[in-house]
Design a protein around this motif. Structure first.
Motif, PDB file in Angstrom:
ATOM      1  N   VAL A   1     -13.924  -3.780  -3.429  1.00  0.00           N
ATOM      2  CA  VAL A   1     -14.194  -2.778  -2.635  1.00  0.00           C
ATOM      3  C   VAL A   1     -13.517  -2.757  -1.257  1.00  0.00           C
ATOM      4  CG1 VAL A   1     -16.208  -1.540  -1.267  1.00  0.00           C
ATOM      5  CG2 VAL A   1     -16.791  -2.731  -3.380  1.00  0.00           C
ATOM      6  N   ILE A   2     -13.177  -3.980  -0.694  1.00  0.00           N
ATOM      7  CA  ILE A   2     -12.118  -3.872   0.328  1.00  0.00           C
ATOM      8  C   ILE A   2     -10.841  -3.267  -0.051  1.00  0.00           C
ATOM      9  CG2 ILE A   2     -10.930  -5.292   2.095  1.00  0.00           C
ATOM     10  CD1 ILE A   2     -13.614  -7.025   2.108  1.00  0.00           C
ATOM     11  N   ASN A   3     -10.316  -3.930  -1.121  1.00  0.00           N
ATOM     12  CA  ASN A   3      -9.081  -3.407  -1.453  1.00  0.00           C
ATOM     13  C   ASN A   3      -9.166  -1.866  -1.759  1.00  0.00           C
ATOM     14  OD1 ASN A   3      -7.840  -5.854  -1.272  1.00  0.00           O
ATOM     15  ND2 ASN A   3      -8.182  -6.507  -3.334  1.00  0.00           N
ATOM     16  N   ALA A   4     -10.224  -1.478  -2.624  1.00  0.00           N
ATOM     17  CA  ALA A   4     -10.253  -0.093  -2.936  1.00  0.00           C
ATOM     18  C   ALA A   4     -10.223   0.908  -1.556  1.00  0.00           C
ATOM     19  CB  ALA A   4     -11.376   0.226  -3.635  1.00  0.00           C
TER      20      ALA A   4
ATOM     21  N   LEU B   1       0.941  -1.234   0.039  1.00  0.00           N
ATOM     22  CA  LEU B   1      -0.062  -0.162   0.132  1.00  0.00           C
ATOM     23  C   LEU B   1       0.990   1.282  -0.194  1.00  0.00           C
ATOM     24  CD1 LEU B   1      -2.863  -0.631   2.688  1.00  0.00           C
ATOM     25  CD2 LEU B   1      -3.028  -0.484   0.133  1.00  0.00           C
ATOM     26  N   GLU B   2       1.877   1.170   0.726  1.00  0.00           N
ATOM     27  CA  GLU B   2       2.929   2.299   1.026  1.00  0.00           C
ATOM     28  C   GLU B   2       3.412   2.504  -0.296  1.00  0.00           C
ATOM     29  OE1 GLU B   2       3.281   4.270   3.721  1.00  0.00           O
ATOM     30  OE2 GLU B   2       4.857   5.509   2.899  1.00  0.00           O
ATOM     31  N   GLN B   3       4.073   1.480  -1.113  1.00  0.00           N
ATOM     32  CA  GLN B   3       4.798   1.250  -2.175  1.00  0.00           C
ATOM     33  C   GLN B   3       4.118   2.192  -3.427  1.00  0.00           C
ATOM     34  OE1 GLN B   3       6.810  -2.082  -3.285  1.00  0.00           O
ATOM     35  NE2 GLN B   3       6.703  -1.490  -5.346  1.00  0.00           N
TER      36      GLN B   3
ATOM     37  N   ARG C   1     -11.803   9.853  -4.227  1.00  0.00           N
ATOM     38  CA  ARG C   1     -13.239   9.555  -4.203  1.00  0.00           C
ATOM     39  C   ARG C   1     -13.264   8.032  -4.735  1.00  0.00           C
ATOM     40  NH1 ARG C   1     -13.466  13.706  -1.974  1.00  0.00           N
ATOM     41  NH2 ARG C   1     -14.846  15.187  -2.160  1.00  0.00           N
ATOM     42  N   LEU C   2     -14.060   6.946  -3.844  1.00  0.00           N
ATOM     43  CA  LEU C   2     -14.417   5.785  -4.137  1.00  0.00           C
ATOM     44  C   LEU C   2     -15.744   5.678  -4.904  1.00  0.00           C
ATOM     45  CD1 LEU C   2     -14.096   2.811  -4.144  1.00  0.00           C
ATOM     46  CD2 LEU C   2     -14.198   2.897  -1.841  1.00  0.00           C
ATOM     47  N   MET C   3     -15.888   5.029  -5.856  1.00  0.00           N
ATOM     48  CA  MET C   3     -17.266   4.723  -6.567  1.00  0.00           C
ATOM     49  C   MET C   3     -17.348   3.376  -6.736  1.00  0.00           C
ATOM     50  SD  MET C   3     -17.209   8.239  -9.262  1.00  0.00           S
ATOM     51  CE  MET C   3     -18.607   8.977  -8.814  1.00  0.00           C
ATOM     52  N   SER C   4     -18.579   3.095  -6.375  1.00  0.00           N
ATOM     53  CA  SER C   4     -18.821   1.640  -6.853  1.00  0.00           C
ATOM     54  C   SER C   4     -19.814   1.281  -7.673  1.00  0.00           C
ATOM     55  CB  SER C   4     -19.320   1.045  -5.376  1.00  0.00           C
ATOM     56  OG  SER C   4     -20.008  -0.220  -5.440  1.00  0.00           O
TER      57      SER C   4
ATOM     58  N   GLN D   1      -7.673   3.567  -0.819  1.00  0.00           N
ATOM     59  CA  GLN D   1      -7.992   4.974  -0.580  1.00  0.00           C
ATOM     60  C   GLN D   1      -7.448   5.478   0.767  1.00  0.00           C
ATOM     61  OE1 GLN D   1     -12.318   5.357   0.334  1.00  0.00           O
ATOM     62  NE2 GLN D   1     -12.198   7.340  -0.861  1.00  0.00           N
ATOM     63  N   SER D   2      -7.514   4.730   1.690  1.00  0.00           N
ATOM     64  CA  SER D   2      -6.838   5.291   3.083  1.00  0.00           C
ATOM     65  C   SER D   2      -5.457   5.655   2.946  1.00  0.00           C
ATOM     66  CB  SER D   2      -7.190   4.118   4.147  1.00  0.00           C
ATOM     67  OG  SER D   2      -8.356   3.960   4.501  1.00  0.00           O
ATOM     68  N   ALA D   3      -4.747   4.630   2.104  1.00  0.00           N
ATOM     69  CA  ALA D   3      -3.464   4.704   2.164  1.00  0.00           C
ATOM     70  C   ALA D   3      -3.079   6.112   1.219  1.00  0.00           C
ATOM     71  CB  ALA D   3      -2.736   3.626   1.200  1.00  0.00           C
ATOM     72  N   LEU D   4      -3.856   6.302   0.109  1.00  0.00           N
ATOM     73  CA  LEU D   4      -3.255   7.397  -0.550  1.00  0.00           C
ATOM     74  C   LEU D   4      -3.742   8.755   0.224  1.00  0.00           C
ATOM     75  CD1 LEU D   4      -5.301   6.259  -4.047  1.00  0.00           C
ATOM     76  CD2 LEU D   4      -2.762   6.484  -3.522  1.00  0.00           C
ATOM     77  N   GLU D   5      -4.893   8.825   1.021  1.00  0.00           N
ATOM     78  CA  GLU D   5      -5.254   9.771   1.722  1.00  0.00           C
ATOM     79  C   GLU D   5      -4.014  10.164   2.739  1.00  0.00           C
ATOM     80  OE1 GLU D   5      -9.374   9.131   3.002  1.00  0.00           O
ATOM     81  OE2 GLU D   5      -9.814  10.296   1.156  1.00  0.00           O
ATOM     82  N   ARG D   6      -3.701   9.116   3.277  1.00  0.00           N
ATOM     83  CA  ARG D   6      -2.262   9.158   4.254  1.00  0.00           C
ATOM     84  C   ARG D   6      -1.403   9.966   3.330  1.00  0.00           C
ATOM     85  NH1 ARG D   6      -2.771   3.980   5.939  1.00  0.00           N
ATOM     86  NH2 ARG D   6      -1.241   3.414   4.765  1.00  0.00           N
ATOM     87  N   HIS D   7      -1.243  10.035   2.290  1.00  0.00           N
ATOM     88  CA  HIS D   7      -0.135  10.570   1.557  1.00  0.00           C
ATOM     89  C   HIS D   7      -0.562  12.006   1.008  1.00  0.00           C
ATOM     90  CE1 HIS D   7       1.852   6.615   1.637  1.00  0.00           C
ATOM     91  NE2 HIS D   7       2.704   7.107   1.232  1.00  0.00           N
TER      92      HIS D   7
END
Ligand code: UDP
Length: 235
Positions: free
Chosen positions: A80-83, A29-31, A98-101, A87-93
């Protein structure tokens, strides 16, 4: 800048990294977040489709006594779980996302609305498409092709663990030849396994180029996004 708007396809399996004990490896996720951030900083509009193969694939349902359609929905939920993790990892950066399902789940994310997705991209948000296209018997590769066409992306970047398309499986055959460029017709005639047929045909019919590249090589995503040669271009 070669591409204004990009659709990046990541497999679910890639998120697992080398640690098969867990479904999602925080190091991956970090990478990936770092790689994605570097592209975003160049002002590229970015949408992402992520698979669910690290958690569940519809094709595996059968051995569990679960029917295929039910299994496919389980697979979509896995994406969705992966997304959400991505999403969380990207926001931490510090990135806006936005996540759309493709399946409505309003407490968790927005439903996919094409015009809205485009608006998010124009505002500089990274849009992650979860739950595939919302229909069984499809894959996240097909989702990547379809969504890319819908949002008028300039290219589909398919991140893999190999550095492009080969004449045969490079992990099994030492004499496999790597292609740097291919036409859709050539790829079709040589029966090269780039995406599933539905996904491939969608791109071909809509003249949407695909680049298959090694997502695990540092700096590679940025390179590909900037139009430098890395991986295989199918156009
Ligand atoms: N899936 C589906 N419809 C879609 C997208 C995905 O039914 O539009 C299901 C399908 O069962 C698939 C699973 O979700 O096996 C996980 O997606 P995929 O195998 O494409 O993920 P990846 O291999 O890229 O991790």
């Amino acid at each position: 800048m070669k591409y204004k708007r990009i659709l990046l396809k990541l497999s679910g399996e890639a998120l697992q990294g080398s640690n098969k004990e867990t479904h999602i490896d925080p190091a991956m996720l970090e990478q990936y977040s770092e790689e994605i951030k570097r592209v975003k900083e160049k002002g590229v509009e970015l949408a992402i489709v992520i698979g669910g193969g690290n958690i569940f694939r519809g094709g595996e349902a059968d051995v569990l006594g679960i029917d295929r359609v039910q299994g496919d929905y389980m697979g979509m939920l896995a994406t969705v779980i992966n997304a959400m993790a991505l999403q969380s990892a990207l926001e931490r950066h510090g990135l806006y996302t936005r996540l759309m399902s493709g399946i409505k789940m309003e407490q968790v994310c927005e439903p996919f609305i094409r015009r809205r997705a485009i608006r998010h991209l124009e505002k500089g948000r990274i849009v992650i498409f979860g739950a595939g296209i919302g229909n069984p018997y499809f894959t996240t590769d097909s989702t990547a092709s379809l969504r890319a066409i819908e949002i008028q992306a300039n290219v589909v970047l398919k991140g893999t663990r190999v550095d492009g398309v080969y004449s045969k499986d490079p992990e099994k055959f030492t004499d496999a030849v790597r292609y740097s460029k291919l036409s859709f017709q050539e790829a079709y005639e040589k029966n090269l396994n780039i995406m599933d047929m539905t996904a491939f045909t969608l791109c071909m019919e809509n003249k949407l180029p695909i680049i298959v590249f090694d997502m695990n090589k540092k700096g590679n995503l940025l390179k590909v996004a900037m139009g430098e040669e890395a991986g295989t271009l199918i156009s």
